[in-house]
Design an enzyme around this catalytic site. Structure first.
Site, PDB file in Angstrom:
ATOM      1  N   HIS A  76      48.425  39.442  34.794  1.00  0.00           N
ATOM      2  CA  HIS A  76      47.803  38.989  36.039  1.00  0.00           C
ATOM      3  C   HIS A  76      46.808  37.864  35.727  1.00  0.00           C
ATOM      4  O   HIS A  76      46.015  37.965  34.783  1.00  0.00           O
ATOM      5  CB  HIS A  76      47.105  40.176  36.711  1.00  0.00           C
ATOM      6  CG  HIS A  76      46.354  39.776  37.932  1.00  0.00           C
ATOM      7  ND1 HIS A  76      46.923  39.042  38.944  1.00  0.00           N
ATOM      8  CD2 HIS A  76      45.069  40.011  38.304  1.00  0.00           C
ATOM      9  CE1 HIS A  76      46.016  38.828  39.885  1.00  0.00           C
ATOM     10  NE2 HIS A  76      44.890  39.405  39.522  1.00  0.00           N
ATOM     11  N   CYS A 120      46.406  43.238  43.559  1.00  0.00           N
ATOM     12  CA  CYS A 120      46.891  42.312  42.533  1.00  0.00           C
ATOM     13  C   CYS A 120      47.973  42.917  41.647  1.00  0.00           C
ATOM     14  O   CYS A 120      48.739  42.188  41.018  1.00  0.00           O
ATOM     15  CB  CYS A 120      45.731  41.811  41.678  1.00  0.00           C
ATOM     16  SG  CYS A 120      44.521  40.895  42.639  1.00  0.00           S
ATOM     17  N   ASN A 158      43.658  32.618  41.211  1.00  0.00           N
ATOM     18  CA  ASN A 158      44.192  33.977  41.284  1.00  0.00           C
ATOM     19  C   ASN A 158      44.899  34.144  42.639  1.00  0.00           C
ATOM     20  O   ASN A 158      44.239  34.103  43.676  1.00  0.00           O
ATOM     21  CB  ASN A 158      43.014  34.951  41.134  1.00  0.00           C
ATOM     22  CG  ASN A 158      43.422  36.404  41.215  1.00  0.00           C
ATOM     23  OD1 ASN A 158      44.539  36.724  41.603  1.00  0.00           O
ATOM     24  ND2 ASN A 158      42.506  37.287  40.871  1.00  0.00           N
TER      25      ASN A 158
END
Ligand code: UT7
Length: 329
Positions: A247, A110, A277
């Site tokens: 994020h 990520c 996500n």
């Protein structure tokens, strides 16, 4: 001081999966998912390959930068969910674009976009490239165990890219850190059929497992620390940062960081409600959305912070220099 972001682009799969749809085959609910995470729906590939999504996002970024694929000197793609174990996702996208520059992938989960941007910065700073495409392409639906409600409800698929050109004020700051903890978020390698392999580090299925609560604590602590140190070491007070693009794993993580730092929530991006996500694509997807809505103005400071498997955390501070453009993605 080495680059300017001159274009952005993104692409999402057509199929939306709502929380209610998930609750038809999982012991979950819209109430649990939206109150614990802020996610209401996510886009999931059905017929689209990641190569296709990556190509679309890249073409949009090139178009917004006003450059042709043959003008690229470098393609760096961040992905941990690529269509091919090899060649790199970047090579597949380069082939589709008709680009013949060096193309390779960065695997930093990520946090991958900030890692990839830093790799591109190295090439630009050393004069090895003038124009680079930095792409994040993620088909998280591929690595989900769709029977595991603790992970599959959180993620979605997307690709997003920026074009960077040598010269400019960015980055004012960049730091990458790894605090090793493989078990926190793990996707084992796929087992081959070697008659010699007795190891336990490969598995027939290859699905994500995550220790959600400890990752949550890591994220809040480390993202807060990154932004504080970014401010201290650059001398830029956090109230002079125009946009915070963190994020997008969980709205509660973003809220907790905002509260600890006391920054103005209106300057903090939250865009996970409709995409979930999307791993390393979160940050460039948010940048593209903001750029196309005309929300990023020349001269503004934008802080980007990624975190995730590794465990990694990566932060950078960039000066937005591209002219605002209000164009649909
Ligand atoms: O991008 C990579 C980085 N990843 C992250 O940053 C994720 C960080 N972690 C998180 O965002 C949160 O920890 C989660 C969203 C993963 C979980 O939220 P939580 O508030 O920490 O929940 P929990 O794990 O403490 O679970 C609470 C309860 C449990 O039930 P019991 O043991 O209390 O009976 C879970 O089994 O919620 C249950 N649960 C669910 N219930 C309904 C877990 N997932 C679900 C679900 N639907 N989808």
């Amino acid at each position: 001081m080495s680059y300017t972001i001159i274009g952005t682009g993104s692409a999402l799969p057509a199929r939306s999966v709502t929380n209610d749809e998930l609750s038809t085959f999982l012991d979950t609910s819209d109430e649990w998912i939206s109150s614990r995470t802020g996610i209401r729906e996510r886009r999931v590939c059905t017929t689209e390959s990641l190569d296709e999504l990556g190509e679309s996002a890249s073409r949009r970024a090139l178009e917004s930068a006003g450059i042709a694929p043959e003008d690229l000197d470098l393609i760096v793609c961040s992905s941990t969910t690529a269509d091919h174990l090899m060649p790199a996702e970047a090579c597949a996208v380069a082939e589709r674009l008709g680009a013949s520059c060096p193309a390779f992938d960065v695997s930093a989960a990520c946090s991958g976009f900030v890692f990839a941007l830093d790799v591109a910065d190295g090439y630009l700073s050393r004069g090895r490239a003038k124009t680079a495409l930095v792409l994040s392409a993620e088909k998280c639906s591929r690595i989900m165990n769709w029977e595991d409600r603790t992970t599959c409800v959180l993620f979605g698929d997307a690709a997003a890219a920026v074009v960077v050109r040598a010269g400019g004020e960015s980055p004012l700051w960049c730091r990458l850190r790894t605090i090793p903890n493989v078990a926190a978020i793990d996707v084992p390698g796929v087992a081959g059929n070697s008659p010699f392999d007795q190891s336990v580090d490969s598995a027939p299925g290859s699905y994500m497992t995550m220790r959600g609560r400890s990752v949550y604590r890591f994220a809040v602590t480390e993202v807060t620390r990154e932004l504080r140190q970014m401010s201290e070491q650059t001398g830029v007070p956090l109230d002079q940062v125009d946009h915070f693009v963190l994020h997008q794993a969980n709205e509660r993580i973003v809220d907790a960081v905002v509260e600890r730092l006391g920054v103005d929530p209106s300057r903090v991006v939250l865009n996970l409600a409709h995409t979930g996500n999307v791993s390393s694509a979160c940050i460039p997807l948010a940048l593209d959305g903001m750029a196309r809505k005309g929300e990023l103005k020349p001269g503004e400071l934008v802080a980007l912070v990624g975190f995730g498997a590794g465990l990694d955390v990566a932060s950078t501070l960039v000066r937005w220099e591209a002219e605002p453009k209000a164009t649909p993605s």
